[in-house]
Scaffold this active site. Structure first.
Site, mmCIF file in Angstrom:
data_model
loop_
_atom_site.group_PDB
_atom_site.id
_atom_site.type_symbol
_atom_site.label_atom_id
_atom_site.label_comp_id
_atom_site.label_asym_id
_atom_site.label_seq_id
_atom_site.Cartn_x
_atom_site.Cartn_y
_atom_site.Cartn_z
ATOM 1 N N HIS A 1 -105.102 -66.311 15.366
ATOM 2 C CA HIS A 1 -104.804 -66.378 13.944
ATOM 3 C C HIS A 1 -105.870 -67.225 13.270
ATOM 4 O O HIS A 1 -106.593 -67.964 13.932
ATOM 5 C CB HIS A 1 -103.420 -67.001 13.704
ATOM 6 C CG HIS A 1 -103.312 -68.388 14.246
ATOM 7 N ND1 HIS A 1 -103.129 -68.650 15.597
ATOM 8 C CD2 HIS A 1 -103.411 -69.597 13.635
ATOM 9 C CE1 HIS A 1 -103.100 -69.959 15.785
ATOM 10 N NE2 HIS A 1 -103.272 -70.565 14.611
ATOM 11 N N ALA A 2 -105.958 -67.075 11.963
ATOM 12 C CA ALA A 2 -106.859 -67.902 11.161
ATOM 13 C C ALA A 2 -106.099 -68.297 9.894
ATOM 14 O O ALA A 2 -104.932 -67.938 9.725
ATOM 15 C CB ALA A 2 -108.140 -67.134 10.830
#
Length: 147
Positions: free
Chosen positions: A66-67
């Site tokens: 994820h970011a």
């Protein structure tokens, strides 16, 4: 429930990938296809991994790339990739990784229920082992339906 987020369209079961980059790309692809995230979201995950290592490998055999929301998230979403042969992510204690949940969150609170379901799943070694060895999308859905 996790089945609010995971369905046959965003589950993939494959025997192997060449490397962690291919695993992350394969896991994030459904999020790009459904426009939940932009291509730059995947690029941000790669950049972060190169800068600080496999920050998203959460436990033995489990990763959740994820970011940040500002890196191209359009909506909160989740996808699931199961790699039966496993892949090395560079996480000494938790490699190889077999289960990859790609997560995108529009903000810091919209995905709390999703994370709660995932954390219950991650704590159930028997279910994680069943997921790791699943051979069909329907089998995967049966397992995650409980969370």
């Amino acid at each position: 429930m996790l089945t609010d987020w995971i369905n046959e369209g965003n589950i993939e079961l494959i025997p192997y990938v060449k490397n962690w980059r291919d695993a992350v790309e394969t896991a994030v692809r459904p999020l790009i296809t459904t426009k939940a995230v932009e291509q730059r979201y995947l690029d941000a995950i790669f950049t972060l991994h190169e800068q600080i290592g496999p920050y998203y490998v959460l436990g033995e055999g489990i990763a959740m790339p994820h970011a940040r929301p500002e890196e191209g998230v359009n909506k909160t979403a989740l996808s699931l990739l199961i790699i039966s042969g496993g892949v090395e992510f560079g996480s000494e204690e938790n490699d190889p990784v077999y289960i990859v949940f790609a997560l995108s969150a529009i903000d810091s609170h919209s995905h709390i229920d999703m994370i709660a379901g995932l954390s219950h799943l991650f704590c159930d070694d028997q279910k994680i082992n069943q997921l790791k060895n699943a051979t069909s999308k329907l089998e995967v859905l049966e397992i995650i339906r409980q969370f």
